[in-house]
Design an enzyme around this catalytic site. Structure first.
Site, PDB file in Angstrom:
ATOM      1  N   HIS A  21       2.853   7.508   6.332  1.00  0.00           N
ATOM      2  CA  HIS A  21       1.319   7.865   6.023  1.00  0.00           C
ATOM      3  C   HIS A  21       0.905   7.069   7.264  1.00  0.00           C
ATOM      4  O   HIS A  21       0.079   7.791   7.562  1.00  0.00           O
ATOM      5  CB  HIS A  21       0.714   8.353   5.002  1.00  0.00           C
ATOM      6  CG  HIS A  21       0.100   7.260   4.249  1.00  0.00           C
ATOM      7  ND1 HIS A  21      -0.006   6.457   3.573  1.00  0.00           N
ATOM      8  CD2 HIS A  21      -1.232   6.872   4.745  1.00  0.00           C
ATOM      9  CE1 HIS A  21      -0.537   5.495   3.205  1.00  0.00           C
ATOM     10  NE2 HIS A  21      -1.370   6.134   4.314  1.00  0.00           N
TER      11      HIS A  21
ATOM     12  N   ASP B  32     -20.130  14.918 -26.376  1.00  0.00           N
ATOM     13  CA  ASP B  32     -18.486  14.800 -26.107  1.00  0.00           C
ATOM     14  C   ASP B  32     -17.985  13.427 -26.036  1.00  0.00           C
ATOM     15  O   ASP B  32     -17.431  12.901 -25.658  1.00  0.00           O
ATOM     16  CB  ASP B  32     -18.188  16.190 -25.714  1.00  0.00           C
ATOM     17  CG  ASP B  32     -18.884  15.836 -24.019  1.00  0.00           C
ATOM     18  OD1 ASP B  32     -19.568  15.129 -24.217  1.00  0.00           O
ATOM     19  OD2 ASP B  32     -18.759  16.874 -24.041  1.00  0.00           O
TER      20      ASP B  32
ATOM     21  N   HIS C  78       1.015  -1.004  -0.049  1.00  0.00           N
ATOM     22  CA  HIS C  78      -0.482   0.206   0.010  1.00  0.00           C
ATOM     23  C   HIS C  78       0.843   0.920  -0.255  1.00  0.00           C
ATOM     24  O   HIS C  78       0.844   1.897  -0.771  1.00  0.00           O
ATOM     25  CB  HIS C  78      -0.831   0.086   1.624  1.00  0.00           C
ATOM     26  CG  HIS C  78      -1.602   1.659   1.402  1.00  0.00           C
ATOM     27  ND1 HIS C  78      -2.888   1.814   0.828  1.00  0.00           N
ATOM     28  CD2 HIS C  78      -1.943   2.311   2.830  1.00  0.00           C
ATOM     29  CE1 HIS C  78      -3.189   2.828   1.175  1.00  0.00           C
ATOM     30  NE2 HIS C  78      -2.348   3.212   2.173  1.00  0.00           N
TER      31      HIS C  78
ATOM     32  N   ASP D   3      -3.381   8.371  -0.829  1.00  0.00           N
ATOM     33  CA  ASP D   3      -3.773   7.194   0.005  1.00  0.00           C
ATOM     34  C   ASP D   3      -5.352   6.629  -0.841  1.00  0.00           C
ATOM     35  O   ASP D   3      -5.422   5.599  -0.670  1.00  0.00           O
ATOM     36  CB  ASP D   3      -3.950   7.793   1.065  1.00  0.00           C
ATOM     37  CG  ASP D   3      -3.899   6.544   2.242  1.00  0.00           C
ATOM     38  OD1 ASP D   3      -3.835   5.392   1.829  1.00  0.00           O
ATOM     39  OD2 ASP D   3      -5.127   7.293   3.615  1.00  0.00           O
TER      40      ASP D   3
ATOM     41  N   GLU E  52      -0.899   6.165  13.027  1.00  0.00           N
ATOM     42  CA  GLU E  52      -2.295   5.649  13.421  1.00  0.00           C
ATOM     43  C   GLU E  52      -1.686   3.948  13.590  1.00  0.00           C
ATOM     44  O   GLU E  52      -2.487   3.583  14.127  1.00  0.00           O
ATOM     45  CB  GLU E  52      -2.923   5.726  12.163  1.00  0.00           C
ATOM     46  CG  GLU E  52      -4.255   5.450  12.566  1.00  0.00           C
ATOM     47  CD  GLU E  52      -5.564   5.245  11.652  1.00  0.00           C
ATOM     48  OE1 GLU E  52      -5.204   6.007  10.497  1.00  0.00           O
ATOM     49  OE2 GLU E  52      -6.543   5.144  11.657  1.00  0.00           O
ATOM     50  N   ASP E  53      -0.907   2.861  12.581  1.00  0.00           N
ATOM     51  CA  ASP E  53      -1.041   1.622  12.732  1.00  0.00           C
ATOM     52  C   ASP E  53       0.341   1.274  13.742  1.00  0.00           C
ATOM     53  O   ASP E  53      -0.097  -0.322  14.290  1.00  0.00           O
ATOM     54  CB  ASP E  53      -1.181   0.777  11.035  1.00  0.00           C
ATOM     55  CG  ASP E  53      -2.078   0.617  10.505  1.00  0.00           C
ATOM     56  OD1 ASP E  53      -3.067   1.966  11.430  1.00  0.00           O
ATOM     57  OD2 ASP E  53      -1.917   1.342   8.949  1.00  0.00           O
TER      58      ASP E  53
HETATM   59 MN    MN Z   1      -3.286   4.697   4.247  1.00  0.00          MN
END
Ligand code: MN
Length: 731
Positions: free
Chosen positions: A78, A267, A54, A147, A82-83
């Site tokens: 990133h 279009d 990821h 993300d 959090e993880d």
């Molecule tokens: Mn992520």
């Protein structure tokens, strides 16, 4: 669905190396990748792949957008806060403050939980506002978009409910932001992916229609490309030309909002021509219009007047042989890059040039109006009235702060709001029982000003209440009102709790005087005294007695209207054996055992000395003395008092009325008046009425007499007069 490149670390670094040549910068990316890989070790995505994939994909997407090395590094990192419970502090030490800041901000924005469409508070525009206000640095938004793009690309591994929720959020919040930033490629892909998960039936239907006509369409497009290419080569103009397919969601939206059939979407056949100079854009437009018939009103010059997201291009719609309709876009390479990569392209990494985040942010805000009007997605309703933009600007950046609960719910508060405002916004009970606040992990005073992005955790303690000091610093009306109403309610409760105490005190005071509380504490009776004691109701009255702001003795005196007090004094004097000289009023009246008493004779029955009398204790005007047989006092139980004539008093005259009933005759009135005069009684007035049918006269005579004896003698004498039927006291 469109295929995308699943990029591993090599692919990401490769993409980065295509424009980053400084080896230190490449080393930074490798360092970030290693750090992330180590911390996410052993964790898997829902797809079963290592979590790290990821991160390489997010970094890859950022590299295709030609982002700064620090931004790509933050892309790798990133999710570590959090993880992996890595702290911002650790990131700062390991990398830089800038990278730590970006990762922290991405984490906070990621905690935003946007309300679903079925929530009454749902407002997509607000969500975008909140998101952008919270991100505050455009690089944070770009990382978040990368993300989200990868998460959307791998959404098939999520359960269906999550797919729908995430897709709706993407369509409401992320795609419009990508559009605002002018990142056309990401916007289109996010929209199509969301469309697929939200409305699979319509998605397949349109995909099928597009596919069914593909061969025919390709044929027409290729023919046009050949024709235009030939002409441009002849003219020696530099160009690239290609056919492009509209993305499915935009076709769907046009069919929906413009209520058109598939065939009518003009279009659908689209060609893009890219050249070197602005001048050549106009040259090419001229050639296209010479070759094909332009449709009136469909030509748009976004080069002279760029869109708010800086998009520049010439658009025209023409009819080719066989009636096929084409939309043609003409632009320079630079314009094309802006259209595809948007803002990111403007501030993309340039070798050897120091990056200044603040300068970039300011430049963006100065150059783009999107920050001011980003809540309007649909360009067609773009009523960019300056007043509206101004208020929106104020609304987002000055009037409000957006803070979060520990679970990521966003709470909008007025600027300057404190943890107390926050607590009351969550729930009244939480506000009332707040004892402490933790903001971003640290304990803060309850009057601490909150800032956008703060995570606020309120500590409560059951059974506690708010402090009146809070009113000095809270900013929201809601908190102010709730605090006030708490104290009002508490005061009311306190008062109510004191009522039995007040009742007890009053009852005691009554009993002391030998009075029956039940009789004297009747609520109806007491009501008449509320005004006098300046209270509004029974509760306030009893509360006043309980807290001694109202004197119970005074109440008893007032309520019993002096009557009992009078008797009390007499009784007391008797008990004490005290000889009290009876005070004689000027009416020749006394009240036994008491010295001072205001008394007057009642006008209704006009008692005279010697009449049997009784005193009626009035409120405020003393004792009214009536004859015992007066109709006005007959049957009255309470408030009566014994009154006596003072036999030893000096002579005085009493008003007295007599009414004479007689059959009318000549000289009757003269005879009566003569009789009264003979008894030495002065007459004040005579009023005679005669009934002409019955011939009965009624004569009222007002006079002044010495005493009852004189009155009785007079009545007996008048009765003797010829034709008099009756004589009685009164009028
Ligand atoms: Mn992520």
């Amino acid at each position: 669905m469109a295929q995308y490149k699943n990029a591993d670390l090599d692919a990401a670094l490769q993409e980065a190396k295509s424009y980053i040549h400084n080896s230190e910068h490449i080393d930074l990316l490798i360092h970030a990748a290693d750090f992330a890989k180590k911390h996410h070790e052993g964790k898997l995505r829902k797809s079963g792949e290592p979590y790290f994939i990821h991160l390489t994909n997010v970094a890859y997407i950022l590299a295709t957008m030609r982002q700064q090395p620090a931004t790509i590094a933050a892309g790798f990192l990133h999710d570590v806060i959090e993880d992996c419970k890595v702290t911002r502090q650790e990131l700062q030490e390991e990398f830089s403050e800038e990278i730590a800041y970006m990762v922290d901000a991405v984490t906070k924005v990621g905690m935003l939980e946007f309300k679903g469409k079925d929530d009454p508070e749902y407002q997509a525009a607000n969500h975008r506002k909140i998101f952008i206000a919270m991100a505050s640095d455009v690089r944070v938004i770009i990382i978040k978009l990368a993300d989200r793009l990868h998460n959307m690309r791998t959404l098939q591994y999520q359960p269906e409910a999550s797919q729908k929720r995430i897709a709706a959020e993407t369509l409401d919040v992320y795609a419009p932001i990508a559009h605002r930033l002018g990142i056309g490629t990401i916007k289109n892909e996010l929209e199509d992916l969301s469309f697929f998960y939200l409305n699979r039936g319509a998605y397949y239907h349109i995909a099928h229609l597009v596919e069914a006509k593909k061969a025919e369409r390709d044929e027409a497009v290729n023919q046009m490309i050949r024709e235009i290419s030939d002409t441009l080569r002849e003219q020696g103009i530099k160009f690239r030309i290609f056919g492009r397919s509209k993305h499915l969601y935009s076709i769907y939206k046009k069919m929906e909002t413009k209520n058109k059939r598939f065939e009518e979407i003009l279009d659908l056949l689209a060609i893009r021509i890219i050249t070197d100079t602005k001048q050549n854009c106009y040259n090419i437009l001229g050639i296209v219009h010479e070759t094909y018939k332009p449709i009136t009103g469909r030509m748009k010059d976004y080069i002279a007047v760029p869109k708010t997201n800086l998009y520049q291009s010439l658009h025209t719609t023409v009819v080719a042989d066989g009636g096929k309709i084409f939309e043609v876009q003409i632009r320079t390479e630079e314009m094309d890059e802006v259209a595809e990569r948007g803002i990111a392209a403007h501030w993309r990494y340039k070798e050897g040039k120091a990056y200044d985040a603040k300068a970039q942010q300011k430049e963006i805000e100065d150059k783009l109006s999107w920050l001011k009007n980003f809540s309007i997605y649909n360009e067609e309703n773009d009523e960019s009235a300056t007043g509206f933009m101004h208020s929106l600007q104020k609304d987002v950046f000055e009037a409000n702060v957006y803070v979060m609960t520990p679970k990521g719910r966003v709470i909008e508060l007025p600027n300057g709001a404190t943890p107390i405002d926050f607590a009351y916004r969550i729930h009244t009970e939480i506000g009332n029982t707040t004892v402490g606040a933790v903001v971003n992990g640290g304990i803060v005073p309850l009057n601490k000003e909150l800032h956008t992005g703060d995570v606020v955790n309120i500590k409560t303690l059951k059974g506690t209440g708010p402090s009146e000091d809070w009113l000095k610093f809270v900013k929201s009306n809601q908190a102010r009102q709730k605090i006030r109403s708490y104290f009002q309610k508490r005061e009311a409760e306190e008062k109510e709790n004191k009522v039995p105490e007040g009742e007890r005190l009053l009852a005691e005071e009554l009993k002391k005087r030998g009075l029956e509380p039940k009789e004297w504490m009747d609520k109806k009776r007491l009501e008449g005294y509320f005004k006098e004691f300046r209270v509004a109701n029974y509760i306030d009255f009893m509360y006043g007695i309980a807290v001694k702001s109202i004197n119970a003795v005074q109440v008893v005196e007032k309520v019993t209207n002096h009557h009992r007090a009078v008797h009390d004094e007499a009784a007391l004097n008797r008990v004490l054996g005290k000889e009290v000289p009876h005070r004689v009023s000027k009416n020749g009246l006394i009240v036994p055992g008491i010295e001072t008493m205001k008394m007057s004779l009642a006008h209704c029955c006009l008692p005279v000395h010697g009449d049997e009398i009784i005193g009626y204790v009035t409120k405020g005007s003393g004792v009214k003395v009536h004859r015992k047989d007066c109709a006005n006092v007959r049957g009255i139980q309470g408030n009566m008092i014994d009154v006596q004539w003072d036999d030893g008093s000096q002579e005085r005259l009493y008003d007295c009325d007599l009414t004479v009933i007689a059959t009318d005759r000549s000289y009757l009135l003269t005879d009566i008046v003569t009789m009264i005069s003979q008894n030495r009684v002065p007459i004040d007035s005579v009023n005679a009425k005669a009934n002409h049918v019955t011939l009965i006269s009624s004569i009222k005579i007002s006079m002044r007499v010495k005493d009852l004896e004189q009155v009785n003698a007079l009545i007996a004498n008048v009765r003797k007069i010829d034709s008099v039927i009756d004589v009685k006291r009164g009028g």
